[in-house]
Design a protein around this motif. Structure first.
Motif, PDB file in Angstrom:
ATOM      1  N   VAL A 142     -14.679   8.264 -90.019  1.00 23.77           N
ATOM      2  CA  VAL A 142     -13.942   8.887 -88.913  1.00 23.77           C
ATOM      3  C   VAL A 142     -13.229   7.811 -88.099  1.00 23.77           C
ATOM      4  O   VAL A 142     -13.871   7.016 -87.413  1.00 23.77           O
ATOM      5  CB  VAL A 142     -14.882   9.697 -87.998  1.00 23.77           C
ATOM      6  N   MET A 143     -11.930   7.781 -88.190  1.00 22.93           N
ATOM      7  CA  MET A 143     -11.118   6.857 -87.404  1.00 22.93           C
ATOM      8  C   MET A 143      -9.946   7.626 -86.806  1.00 22.93           C
ATOM      9  O   MET A 143      -9.500   8.629 -87.365  1.00 22.93           O
ATOM     10  CB  MET A 143     -10.576   5.708 -88.262  1.00 22.93           C
ATOM     11  N   GLU A 144      -9.440   7.126 -85.687  1.00 24.84           N
ATOM     12  CA  GLU A 144      -8.329   7.787 -85.007  1.00 24.84           C
ATOM     13  C   GLU A 144      -7.334   6.742 -84.539  1.00 24.84           C
ATOM     14  O   GLU A 144      -7.717   5.751 -83.916  1.00 24.84           O
ATOM     15  CB  GLU A 144      -8.852   8.572 -83.819  1.00 24.84           C
ATOM     16  N   ALA A 145      -6.064   6.969 -84.859  1.00 23.33           N
ATOM     17  CA  ALA A 145      -5.019   6.111 -84.302  1.00 23.33           C
ATOM     18  C   ALA A 145      -4.829   6.463 -82.834  1.00 23.33           C
ATOM     19  O   ALA A 145      -4.781   7.646 -82.470  1.00 23.33           O
ATOM     20  CB  ALA A 145      -3.718   6.295 -85.064  1.00 23.33           C
TER      21      ALA A 145
ATOM     22  N   VAL B 217      -1.223  -0.091 -79.795  1.00 20.04           N
ATOM     23  CA  VAL B 217      -1.599   0.866 -80.839  1.00 20.04           C
ATOM     24  C   VAL B 217      -2.696   0.245 -81.689  1.00 20.04           C
ATOM     25  O   VAL B 217      -2.660  -0.950 -82.005  1.00 20.04           O
ATOM     26  CB  VAL B 217      -0.414   1.307 -81.718  1.00 20.04           C
ATOM     27  N   ALA B 218      -3.670   1.085 -82.027  1.00 15.18           N
ATOM     28  CA  ALA B 218      -4.805   0.632 -82.831  1.00 15.18           C
ATOM     29  C   ALA B 218      -5.424   1.830 -83.518  1.00 15.18           C
ATOM     30  O   ALA B 218      -5.272   2.973 -83.066  1.00 15.18           O
ATOM     31  CB  ALA B 218      -5.842  -0.062 -81.950  1.00 15.18           C
ATOM     32  N   VAL B 219      -6.122   1.550 -84.607  1.00 15.26           N
ATOM     33  CA  VAL B 219      -6.942   2.568 -85.258  1.00 15.26           C
ATOM     34  C   VAL B 219      -8.384   2.265 -84.890  1.00 15.26           C
ATOM     35  O   VAL B 219      -8.876   1.160 -85.135  1.00 15.26           O
ATOM     36  CB  VAL B 219      -6.720   2.574 -86.782  1.00 15.26           C
TER      37      VAL B 219
ATOM     38  N   THR C 181      -5.208   6.711 -72.624  1.00 16.14           N
ATOM     39  CA  THR C 181      -5.317   6.742 -74.077  1.00 16.14           C
ATOM     40  C   THR C 181      -4.905   8.102 -74.632  1.00 16.14           C
ATOM     41  O   THR C 181      -5.355   9.144 -74.133  1.00 16.14           O
ATOM     42  CB  THR C 181      -6.759   6.454 -74.523  1.00 16.14           C
ATOM     43  N   VAL C 182      -4.044   8.080 -75.648  1.00 14.13           N
ATOM     44  CA  VAL C 182      -3.648   9.299 -76.352  1.00 14.13           C
ATOM     45  C   VAL C 182      -4.093   9.163 -77.803  1.00 14.13           C
ATOM     46  O   VAL C 182      -3.778   8.168 -78.470  1.00 14.13           O
ATOM     47  CB  VAL C 182      -2.115   9.504 -76.289  1.00 14.13           C
ATOM     48  N   ASN C 183      -4.840  10.154 -78.282  1.00 12.99           N
ATOM     49  CA  ASN C 183      -5.207  10.180 -79.701  1.00 12.99           C
ATOM     50  C   ASN C 183      -4.027  10.710 -80.500  1.00 12.99           C
ATOM     51  O   ASN C 183      -3.494  11.791 -80.200  1.00 12.99           O
ATOM     52  CB  ASN C 183      -6.440  11.061 -79.924  1.00 12.99           C
ATOM     53  N   LEU C 184      -3.608   9.976 -81.508  1.00 14.85           N
ATOM     54  CA  LEU C 184      -2.396  10.301 -82.252  1.00 14.85           C
ATOM     55  C   LEU C 184      -2.680  11.102 -83.517  1.00 14.85           C
ATOM     56  O   LEU C 184      -2.104  12.156 -83.740  1.00 14.85           O
ATOM     57  CB  LEU C 184      -1.645   9.015 -82.614  1.00 14.85           C
ATOM     58  N   PHE C 185      -3.552  10.578 -84.358  1.00 18.22           N
ATOM     59  CA  PHE C 185      -3.868  11.259 -85.619  1.00 18.22           C
ATOM     60  C   PHE C 185      -5.103  10.612 -86.236  1.00 18.22           C
ATOM     61  O   PHE C 185      -5.436   9.472 -85.918  1.00 18.22           O
ATOM     62  CB  PHE C 185      -2.695  11.190 -86.604  1.00 18.22           C
ATOM     63  N   GLU C 186      -5.761  11.342 -87.104  1.00 24.17           N
ATOM     64  CA  GLU C 186      -6.921  10.812 -87.812  1.00 24.17           C
ATOM     65  C   GLU C 186      -6.455  10.091 -89.072  1.00 24.17           C
ATOM     66  O   GLU C 186      -5.492  10.494 -89.714  1.00 24.17           O
ATOM     67  CB  GLU C 186      -7.893  11.936 -88.172  1.00 24.17           C
ATOM     68  N   THR C 187      -7.141   9.016 -89.394  1.00 26.56           N
ATOM     69  CA  THR C 187      -6.794   8.235 -90.571  1.00 26.56           C
ATOM     70  C   THR C 187      -7.966   7.325 -90.896  1.00 26.56           C
ATOM     71  O   THR C 187      -8.952   7.284 -90.159  1.00 26.56           O
ATOM     72  CB  THR C 187      -5.517   7.396 -90.316  1.00 26.56           C
ATOM     73  N   VAL C 188      -7.868   6.595 -91.998  1.00 28.75           N
ATOM     74  CA  VAL C 188      -8.841   5.541 -92.324  1.00 28.75           C
ATOM     75  C   VAL C 188      -8.053   4.363 -92.878  1.00 28.75           C
ATOM     76  O   VAL C 188      -7.245   4.524 -93.803  1.00 28.75           O
ATOM     77  CB  VAL C 188      -9.887   6.015 -93.363  1.00 28.75           C
TER      78      VAL C 188
END
Length: 217
Positions: A179-182, A171-173, A195-202
């Motif tokens: 614009v960042m994505e977990a 797991v990584a951001v 790879t699965v994109n989980l959610f946007e965050t910073v």
């Protein structure tokens, strides 16, 4: 401050609404005392929905972020885990409670010392704190069942992905502000990653990791 009430509120008002529903993770947040890993000056903010300053300009991730990443890893009791970026040692303690052994690598000696002291005081015996450059992983103990990057990276370094065993999860951001994505990356076969994109965050960037070569998925 009523610490136990604050802990309960953190779990019920911040973490559970963020779709952290794995009971093992929720139970763990009651057991591992977050306030014991927070710098003394910020102890009254231990359960706040915010990042907390650490020495050297680093930061402790918000509680819901740590819980969400932990849930996504789905750790098993025999898993060998690599954490890059030790911070205060709190995430390593959470990982260790659900895994066999955790190696956490910290590039800043003062933070490595803090993490080591906090983990020892908390009685966490299955974590090794290594002082060094983890920007390319930690090859000496590879391969790993799970890897977590405790800071954002522009792209996941290929050298780190190579250290996942088949079936392993990372797991990584990923990305750069704003614009960042977990992401959850699973090694499905030798050299093959899903790879699965989980959610946007910073979140703050990981020390020493630049936009180096990465696998394309």
């Amino acid at each position: 401050m009523n610490i136990e009430q604050a802990r309960f509120n953190m779990i019920e008002q911040q973490i559970r609404p963020w779709e952290v529903l794995d009971q093992r993770v929720l139970d763990l947040l009651f057991v591992i005392k977050r306030e014991d890993f927070v710098p003394a000056a910020y102890r009254n903010l231990a359960f706040a929905d915010m990042e907390l300053p650490l020495p050297g300009g680093q930061a402790m991730l918000a509680p819901k972020m740590e819980a969400k990443l932990l849930q996504e890893l789905s750790l098993g009791k025999q898993d060998k885990v690599l954490e890059i970026g030790s911070g205060s040692g709190y995430m390593a303690a959470l990982l260790a409670a659900n895994a066999g052994h955790v190696i956490t690598v910290e590039s800043r000696p003062e933070l490595a010392a803090m993490a080591r002291a906090n983990l020892e005081r908390a009685g966490v015996a299955n974590v090794s704190v290594e002082t060094g450059d983890g920007s390319k992983g930690w090859t000496g103990a590879a391969p790993y069942d799970a890897i977590v990057l405790s800071g954002a990276v522009p792209a996941i370094p290929a050298e780190i992905l190579k250290q996942l065993r088949v079936g392993g999860r990372l797991v990584a951001v990923v990305g750069e502000q704003p614009v960042m994505e977990a992401q959850l990356v699973t090694c499905t076969a030798e050299g093959v990653f899903n790879t699965v994109n989980l959610f946007e965050t910073v979140i703050p960037s990981l020390d020493g990791v630049t936009a180096v070569s990465s696998f394309s998925f």
